[in-house]
Design a protein around this motif. Sequence first.
Motif, PDB file in Angstrom:
ATOM      1  N   UNK B  63       0.833  -1.204   0.000  1.00 11.01           N
ATOM      2  CA  UNK B  63       0.000   0.000   0.000  1.00 11.01           C
ATOM      3  C   UNK B  63       0.869   1.257   0.000  1.00 11.01           C
ATOM      4  N   UNK B  64       1.845   1.287   0.918  1.00  9.56           N
ATOM      5  CA  UNK B  64       2.714   2.464   1.029  1.00  9.56           C
ATOM      6  C   UNK B  64       3.446   2.714  -0.290  1.00  9.56           C
ATOM      7  N   UNK B  65       4.035   1.653  -0.848  1.00  8.09           N
ATOM      8  CA  UNK B  65       4.836   1.822  -2.064  1.00  8.09           C
ATOM      9  C   UNK B  65       3.958   2.249  -3.231  1.00  8.09           C
ATOM     10  N   UNK B  66       2.788   1.632  -3.345  1.00 12.88           N
ATOM     11  CA  UNK B  66       1.903   1.943  -4.478  1.00 12.88           C
ATOM     12  C   UNK B  66       1.437   3.397  -4.422  1.00 12.88           C
ATOM     13  N   UNK B  67       0.896   3.791  -3.265  1.00 11.76           N
ATOM     14  CA  UNK B  67       0.349   5.153  -3.166  1.00 11.76           C
ATOM     15  C   UNK B  67       1.463   6.195  -3.291  1.00 11.76           C
ATOM     16  N   UNK B 124       0.097   4.478   8.288  1.00 17.87           N
ATOM     17  CA  UNK B 124       0.540   4.278   6.916  1.00 17.87           C
ATOM     18  C   UNK B 124       0.540   5.588   6.121  1.00 17.87           C
ATOM     19  N   UNK B 125      -0.464   6.457   6.416  1.00 15.96           N
ATOM     20  CA  UNK B 125      -0.541   7.707   5.652  1.00 15.96           C
ATOM     21  C   UNK B 125       0.672   8.597   5.900  1.00 15.96           C
ATOM     22  N   UNK B 126       1.183   8.615   7.137  1.00 16.56           N
ATOM     23  CA  UNK B 126       2.351   9.473   7.388  1.00 16.56           C
ATOM     24  C   UNK B 126       3.606   8.876   6.739  1.00 16.56           C
ATOM     25  N   UNK B 127       3.690   7.534   6.667  1.00 20.91           N
ATOM     26  CA  UNK B 127       4.822   6.924   5.958  1.00 20.91           C
ATOM     27  C   UNK B 127       4.742   7.305   4.481  1.00 20.91           C
ATOM     28  N   UNK B 128       3.539   7.246   3.926  1.00 24.13           N
ATOM     29  CA  UNK B 128       3.374   7.585   2.506  1.00 24.13           C
ATOM     30  C   UNK B 128       3.827   9.019   2.247  1.00 24.13           C
ATOM     31  N   UNK B 129       3.378   9.942   3.099  1.00 22.06           N
ATOM     32  CA  UNK B 129       3.753  11.343   2.914  1.00 22.06           C
ATOM     33  C   UNK B 129       5.270  11.510   2.945  1.00 22.06           C
ATOM     34  N   UNK B 130       5.927  10.768   3.830  1.00 22.44           N
ATOM     35  CA  UNK B 130       7.383  10.856   3.953  1.00 22.44           C
ATOM     36  C   UNK B 130       8.077  10.236   2.741  1.00 22.44           C
ATOM     37  N   UNK B 131       7.566   9.098   2.286  1.00 19.41           N
ATOM     38  CA  UNK B 131       8.204   8.432   1.144  1.00 19.41           C
ATOM     39  C   UNK B 131       8.082   9.258  -0.139  1.00 19.41           C
ATOM     40  N   UNK B 132       6.977  10.006  -0.250  1.00 19.76           N
ATOM     41  CA  UNK B 132       6.820  10.855  -1.441  1.00 19.76           C
ATOM     42  C   UNK B 132       7.972  11.861  -1.510  1.00 19.76           C
ATOM     43  N   UNK B 133       8.452  12.327  -0.352  1.00 20.66           N
ATOM     44  CA  UNK B 133       9.518  13.331  -0.333  1.00 20.66           C
ATOM     45  C   UNK B 133      10.735  12.857  -1.133  1.00 20.66           C
ATOM     46  N   UNK B 134      11.290  11.686  -0.768  1.00 21.82           N
ATOM     47  CA  UNK B 134      12.491  11.280  -1.504  1.00 21.82           C
ATOM     48  C   UNK B 134      12.149  10.743  -2.887  1.00 21.82           C
ATOM     49  N   UNK B 135      10.961  10.161  -3.032  1.00 24.62           N
ATOM     50  CA  UNK B 135      10.587   9.641  -4.357  1.00 24.62           C
ATOM     51  C   UNK B 135      10.404  10.744  -5.396  1.00 24.62           C
ATOM     52  N   UNK B 136       9.877  11.897  -4.987  1.00 20.10           N
ATOM     53  CA  UNK B 136       9.732  13.017  -5.925  1.00 20.10           C
ATOM     54  C   UNK B 136      11.099  13.343  -6.517  1.00 20.10           C
TER      55      UNK B 136
END
Lengths: 282, 257
Positions: B63-67, B124-136
Amino acid sequence: MTEADRKSYLLMAPGLLWLVCLMVVPCLLIFGLMFFERGTYGGIDWSIVTFENVARAFDPLYATILWDSLRIASLATIMALLIGYPAAYAISKAPEKAQTALLFLAILPFWTNYLIRTYAWIVLLNPAGLVNTALASVGLGPWPLLYNEFAVVLGLTYNYTPFVILAIFAALQRLDPSYAEASRDLGATAMTTFWRITLPLTAPGVAAGAVFVFVLSIGNFITPDLLGGGKLQMAGNLIYDQFLTARDWPFGATLSAILIGVMLVLLFIQALFSRRALGEQS
Amino acid sequence: MSRWHRVHLVLTYAFLYLPILVLMILSFNKAGLPTAWGGFSVEWYGKLFANPKIQQAAFNSGVVALVSTVIATALGTLLALGVERSRPSAAREALLFTPMIIPDIVLAIALLSFFRLLKFSLGLHSIIMAHVVFNIAFVTAVVRARLKGFDWALTEVSRDLGAGPVATFWHITLPLILPSVIAAALLAFTLSVDEFIIAYFTAGAGQSSTTLPMQIYSMIRFGVTPEINAMATIIMGVAFVALFAAQRLNKGQVPGM
């Protein structure tokens, strides 16, 4: 601002906004937290502004950990350069077709799971592990290979060498081969040419790789924890403890700010290096 | 390439790959011990899949990786298009470069303090928000590399012929840069699935937001088990396939990717 500029800013806005809100602001917050005190039940006591945390970071108790981290990070950096430079050099001498594949293979592990790559060394190095079993079969050992500084340095070197190869390869590729050819034509040996021409001109790549390994090693807490067996503390472990165990956020923030400071200073030095090398080339 | 170059390369690649290879081989060892070979077996894989904690963690990681990949790919692609069409800015370059080099622990604690001070709930939502940072940052870098040789005249023609900016994006720009967008997404997905430190700090408490790397970490701390070998083999295998596909799509435009 032209119409085209406004449109491109519109495209960039969501992404840049995300980075500002969830990276820049939180990082600035860390710098702010440094100057407050820990609240009685964790959290932050906003009523007192103090420089206590900064002074405490240089207390002998923590200075030892900082010193250990510096030593271990330096060793890992040197090891990664010693393995990475010749590898990058060899790749740059390979036929062009093979280069892409070789480089990709070199960097591939770097993109994969850090924990698993670290865990692999536990399997190899533990007293009943593969290395000691092999040693025993020839009548040696068992050697204490795991849960010590050796294992930590090895783990860090292993994990960060791919990046060093990439950084140095990029520098070697930017290098105009006619410099080395001229040096050889003028009678310098291959060795002299390497030390006097190639190495100095690829110094920016070496510096970039070194800064990266060094900073990530200092800030690492997984490798000291898993391969050092918890006996060894590095700056990363200290920060980890302040946030998740001791719940002293202001002090943890101070340590992180120092880490960022070290990184910025090193990056600045690296930028100077690369500017000088580029200046010499043109 | 001299003989010494070859020897050094062989040794370097052996150093990089042998530890992983050993794990993979051991995961099929019936004996489960690294010291003795007890015959080929997939029983550890069976045990792994039957473990409810691992099922939950794998689901969470998915879920985290996909979103985070979807968000980061969208924002990062737009960002790349904007950057390549506007005047260079040193501040913007620094902003885009920082997520790739900042030590994970620093970003992790910065986000943890930030979320806590805002009384933002963790999960999970806060992990997603954090992962978007480096993924962007990674998506932008990959897509920008592709755009370097992009012929903007194509989009101008499309606009001149009466297509709107959105239609031009969908029919001209996106199809042309699609391989690099997919490559960027694959890279982002891999990075997110494998990321541990930031997830560990921004997950909050409880099994409901435990990701696969967090589960692995707690298992490793208890010692070497054959299940971890099996899990490592699967994760490494998936990552290798995804990264290999990303590299093929990108045709080596980004060094090392």
